[in-house]
Design an enzyme around this catalytic site. Structure first.
Site, mmCIF file in Angstrom:
data_model
loop_
_atom_site.group_PDB
_atom_site.id
_atom_site.type_symbol
_atom_site.label_atom_id
_atom_site.label_comp_id
_atom_site.label_asym_id
_atom_site.label_seq_id
_atom_site.Cartn_x
_atom_site.Cartn_y
_atom_site.Cartn_z
ATOM 1 N N TYR A 138 0.822 -1.210 0.000
ATOM 2 C CA TYR A 138 0.000 0.000 0.000
ATOM 3 C C TYR A 138 0.861 1.268 0.000
ATOM 4 O O TYR A 138 0.742 2.084 -0.910
ATOM 5 C CB TYR A 138 -0.991 0.002 1.173
ATOM 6 C CG TYR A 138 -1.750 1.302 1.280
ATOM 7 C CD1 TYR A 138 -1.448 2.229 2.280
ATOM 8 C CD2 TYR A 138 -2.743 1.632 0.362
ATOM 9 C CE1 TYR A 138 -2.121 3.437 2.361
ATOM 10 C CE2 TYR A 138 -3.426 2.841 0.435
ATOM 11 C CZ TYR A 138 -3.107 3.742 1.446
ATOM 12 O OH TYR A 138 -3.752 4.954 1.518
ATOM 13 N N LYS A 194 1.268 4.077 -3.051
ATOM 14 C CA LYS A 194 0.951 5.509 -2.888
ATOM 15 C C LYS A 194 2.162 6.365 -3.223
ATOM 16 O O LYS A 194 2.036 7.446 -3.788
ATOM 17 C CB LYS A 194 0.456 5.783 -1.457
ATOM 18 C CG LYS A 194 -0.863 5.135 -1.094
ATOM 19 C CD LYS A 194 -2.010 5.530 -2.034
ATOM 20 C CE LYS A 194 -2.442 6.952 -1.869
ATOM 21 N NZ LYS A 194 -3.624 7.252 -2.743
HETATM 22 N N1 LIG Z 1 -8.647 6.718 5.007
HETATM 23 C C1 LIG Z 1 -7.513 7.313 5.345
HETATM 24 O O1 LIG Z 1 -7.133 7.390 6.522
HETATM 25 C C2 LIG Z 1 -6.636 7.895 4.268
HETATM 26 C C3 LIG Z 1 -5.521 8.636 4.664
HETATM 27 C C4 LIG Z 1 -4.687 9.179 3.684
HETATM 28 C C5 LIG Z 1 -4.988 9.017 2.349
HETATM 29 N N2 LIG Z 1 -6.069 8.295 1.988
HETATM 30 C C6 LIG Z 1 -6.339 8.158 0.536
HETATM 31 O O2 LIG Z 1 -7.625 8.724 0.279
HETATM 32 C C7 LIG Z 1 -8.229 8.070 -0.840
HETATM 33 C C8 LIG Z 1 -9.612 7.613 -0.463
HETATM 34 O O3 LIG Z 1 -9.474 6.736 0.629
HETATM 35 P P1 LIG Z 1 -10.735 6.289 1.510
HETATM 36 O O4 LIG Z 1 -10.259 6.126 2.898
HETATM 37 O O5 LIG Z 1 -11.877 7.192 1.210
HETATM 38 O O6 LIG Z 1 -11.010 4.823 0.918
HETATM 39 P P2 LIG Z 1 -12.362 4.178 0.390
HETATM 40 O O7 LIG Z 1 -12.043 2.747 0.114
HETATM 41 O O8 LIG Z 1 -13.486 4.512 1.292
HETATM 42 O O9 LIG Z 1 -12.611 4.956 -0.991
HETATM 43 C C9 LIG Z 1 -11.932 4.606 -2.166
HETATM 44 C C10 LIG Z 1 -12.944 4.664 -3.309
HETATM 45 O O10 LIG Z 1 -12.265 4.326 -4.518
HETATM 46 C C11 LIG Z 1 -13.081 3.421 -5.232
HETATM 47 N N3 LIG Z 1 -12.275 2.556 -6.088
HETATM 48 C C12 LIG Z 1 -11.469 1.535 -5.690
HETATM 49 N N4 LIG Z 1 -10.936 0.943 -6.768
HETATM 50 C C13 LIG Z 1 -11.415 1.592 -7.870
HETATM 51 C C14 LIG Z 1 -11.248 1.432 -9.258
HETATM 52 N N5 LIG Z 1 -10.481 0.463 -9.763
HETATM 53 N N6 LIG Z 1 -11.900 2.274 -10.084
HETATM 54 C C15 LIG Z 1 -12.704 3.245 -9.587
HETATM 55 N N7 LIG Z 1 -12.916 3.450 -8.279
HETATM 56 C C16 LIG Z 1 -12.269 2.619 -7.438
HETATM 57 C C17 LIG Z 1 -13.816 2.600 -4.178
HETATM 58 O O11 LIG Z 1 -14.987 2.011 -4.704
HETATM 59 C C18 LIG Z 1 -14.094 3.662 -3.112
HETATM 60 O O12 LIG Z 1 -15.334 4.276 -3.318
HETATM 61 C C19 LIG Z 1 -7.292 6.921 -1.205
HETATM 62 O O13 LIG Z 1 -6.492 7.296 -2.312
HETATM 63 C C20 LIG Z 1 -6.407 6.745 0.029
HETATM 64 O O14 LIG Z 1 -5.138 6.239 -0.300
HETATM 65 C C21 LIG Z 1 -6.921 7.727 2.902
HETATM 66 C C1 LIG Z 2 -4.633 -3.607 16.964
HETATM 67 C C2 LIG Z 2 -3.903 -2.424 17.575
HETATM 68 C C3 LIG Z 2 -2.396 -2.598 17.436
HETATM 69 C C4 LIG Z 2 -4.371 -1.124 16.922
HETATM 70 O O1 LIG Z 2 -3.798 -0.029 17.610
HETATM 71 C C5 LIG Z 2 -3.976 -1.087 15.433
HETATM 72 C C6 LIG Z 2 -4.309 0.229 14.805
HETATM 73 C C7 LIG Z 2 -4.159 0.156 13.271
HETATM 74 C C8 LIG Z 2 -5.322 -0.629 12.674
HETATM 75 C C9 LIG Z 2 -4.056 1.600 12.716
HETATM 76 C C10 LIG Z 2 -2.838 2.333 13.314
HETATM 77 C C11 LIG Z 2 -2.395 3.363 12.266
HETATM 78 C C12 LIG Z 2 -3.458 3.275 11.183
HETATM 79 C C13 LIG Z 2 -3.092 3.784 9.796
HETATM 80 C C14 LIG Z 2 -2.731 5.290 9.831
HETATM 81 O O2 LIG Z 2 -3.771 6.019 10.471
HETATM 82 C C15 LIG Z 2 -2.588 5.843 8.454
HETATM 83 C C16 LIG Z 2 -3.056 5.231 7.340
HETATM 84 C C17 LIG Z 2 -2.735 5.833 6.015
HETATM 85 C C18 LIG Z 2 -3.949 5.901 5.082
HETATM 86 O O3 LIG Z 2 -3.513 6.229 3.781
HETATM 87 C C19 LIG Z 2 -4.727 4.616 5.049
HETATM 88 C C20 LIG Z 2 -5.076 4.109 6.455
HETATM 89 C C21 LIG Z 2 -3.822 3.954 7.365
HETATM 90 C C22 LIG Z 2 -2.924 2.875 6.782
HETATM 91 C C23 LIG Z 2 -4.290 3.596 8.812
HETATM 92 C C24 LIG Z 2 -4.849 2.161 8.884
HETATM 93 C C25 LIG Z 2 -5.113 1.672 10.322
HETATM 94 C C26 LIG Z 2 -3.856 1.789 11.197
HETATM 95 C C27 LIG Z 2 -2.767 0.889 10.686
#
Ligand SMILES: NC(=O)c1ccc[n+]([C@@H]2O[C@H](COP(=O)([O-])OP(=O)(O)OC[C@H]3O[C@@H](n4cnc5c(N)ncnc54)[C@H](O)[C@@H]3O)[C@@H](O)[C@H]2O)c1
Ligand SMILES: CC(C)[C@@H](O)CC[C@@H](C)[C@H]1CC[C@H]2[C@@H]3[C@H](O)C=C4C[C@@H](O)CC[C@]4(C)[C@H]3CC[C@]12C
Length: 369
Positions: free
Chosen positions: A159, A163
């Site tokens: 992952y 990214k």
């Molecule tokens: N959730 C977090 O903590 C977090 C933190 C930093 C960055 N991000 C980034 O933010 C973005 C959105 O993440 P999220 O948490 O909303 O995840 P999410 O899984 O809720 O949303 C992702 C969306 O992308 C769509 N998708 C997946 N594969 C696809 C494809 N092949 N074609 C078209 N659509 C597709 C999914 O259906 C979903 O609606 C991602 O790029 C993720 O890397 C998320």
């Molecule tokens: C089971 C315990 C050890 C518990 O504390 C585990 C927590 C773990 C699931 C989360 C800890 C850090 C999180 C990640 C972080 O917030 C940033 C992220 C980047 C974003 O792009 C996607 C989500 C994530 C990887 C997020 C996922 C959950 C954690 C690993």
């Protein structure tokens, strides 16, 4: 693209618009972008709530499509002024194969870039992630760092690797000529751990706590800080960047910005308790209840079980070697680059962000299966 009083004439495309972040970006655009004529929502899985958005003044076009299919992306991009690319596979639990993570997050992003070039779309905002930076494989802390803080960004997990590659593609595409002879302006936003209405992992913790009699058991020292950011503020930053990118192309083009707000620095588990506590859960232990070596052993057992059960059922627990390592490594940001470059200020205070998240968790949404 700077706001102006003229009639709505802009076409935006949001990929991943039905996701956790994507939905907030879609709704924020409808609320905050007066020049919007058409909002295209592109996603692999379209959500029913899209229908309710079609009754407003802005044309909302739902497009079921796959970013790994270049022709589908090109068709969706054609005629758009701005693309906000949030679509991606977010998986650190072993639910999705590394091949699929790469296909969607890297090749899908390349397809979006090429579609912008071919179709003459000049502005691309990409949702990157803190994980492009860290925590790295050495578990080195990143304490109150900013976009310029030196840090050895080395990853093994699919992952963060995907990214990092996607972000690099987006930044390198800045300045490319698009159809019509003008140049592509790109920007990448790096949210830390996003929380808020629709956060699936928070919902998983809530349900786990309910199953354990209202208790969660501390696994990570309270001293390990993790940066978190409210989804509404992340959405707002995306909208603001898209609005300002044209006027400030020389400054913002090819830049990365951490997404930040006033959410407090806490351990991942303590931060979650800001929301789970008011929902009746309690975190047992002022320090990890199990020794770290035993937790490591449990993560290895979970990895083995996931492998053994894979032919029969998907076993993807929250605790695995990667999530334990992440949770045990401080990663917080302290920056004002977005404010300096395009006047970003969080739209939602910590108090409002917290209240909205609690309301969501307590409602049927938060506890729904
Ligand atoms: N959730 C977090 O903590 C977090 C933190 C930093 C960055 N991000 C980034 O933010 C973005 C959105 O993440 P999220 O948490 O909303 O995840 P999410 O899984 O809720 O949303 C992702 C969306 O992308 C769509 N998708 C997946 N594969 C696809 C494809 N092949 N074609 C078209 N659509 C597709 C999914 O259906 C979903 O609606 C991602 O790029 C993720 O890397 C998320
Ligand atoms: C089971 C315990 C050890 C518990 O504390 C585990 C927590 C773990 C699931 C989360 C800890 C850090 C999180 C990640 C972080 O917030 C940033 C992220 C980047 C974003 O792009 C996607 C989500 C994530 C990887 C997020 C996922 C959950 C954690 C690993």
């Amino acid at each position: 693209m700077a706001a102006c009083a003229e009639a709505p004439e802009l076409v935006y495309l949001v990929t991943g618009g039905c996701g956790f972040l994507g939905e907030h970006v879609v709704r924020m655009l409808l609320e905050q972008e007066p020049r919007l004529r058409e909002l295209r929502v592109f996603d692999l899985r379209l959500s029913p709530w899209l229908e309710e958005l079609k009754t407003g003044p802005v044309q909302v076009t739902a497009i079921q499509g796959d970013v790994t299919q270049a022709h589908e992306v090109a068709a969706a991009v054609s005629g758009a002024h701005v693309v906000i690319h949030t679509a991606g596979v977010v998986d650190v639990f072993g639910r999705v194969s590394p091949e699929t993570i790469y296909k969607v997050n890297v090749q899908g992003t390349q397809n979006v870039i090429e579609a912008c070039v071919q179709m003459g779309t000049r502005f691309l905002v990409h949702t990157s992630s803190m994980e492009v930076v860290g925590p790295n494989i050495k578990g080195q802390p990143f304490h109150r760092g900013d976009e310029d803080t030196p840090y050895e960004a080395v990853h093994k997990h699919p992952y963060p690797q995907s990214k990092a590659q996607a972000e690099r593609l987006v930044l390198e595409a800045n300045g490319r000529e698009v159809r019509g002879g003008l140049t592509l302006v790109t920007c990448a936003l790096r949210p830390t751990g996003i929380y808020g209405e629709g956060h699936q992992i928070m919902r998983d913790f809530y349900r786990q706590g309910l199953r354990l009699g209202g208790r969660l058991f501390r696994a990570v020292p309270a001293s390990v800080e993790h940066g978190r950011v409210y989804v509404g503020n992340v959405a707002w930053m995306h909208v603001l960047v898209a609005r300002e990118l044209e006027q400030r192309a020389a400054l913002m083009g090819g830049q990365v910005y951490f997404c930040y707000d006033q959410s407090p620095y806490k351990s991942y588990e303590d931060f979650n308790m800001e929301f789970l506590g008011p929902c009746g859960l309690r975190l047992v232990g002022t320090r990890p209840l199990l020794p770290h070596w035993l937790l490591v052993l449990l993560t290895a057992l979970n990895t083995l079980l996931q492998w053994l059960l894979r032919p029969l059922v998907l076993y993807a627990p929250l605790l695995n070697p990667y999530t334990l390592a992440m949770a045990n490594t401080t990663f917080t940001v302290s920056t004002n680059k977005a404010q300096r470059h395009f006047g970003y200020k969080p739209l939602f205070s910590w108090e409002v962000s917290r209240a909205r998240t609690i309301l969501w968790l307590q409602g049927k949404e938060g506890s729904a299966q």
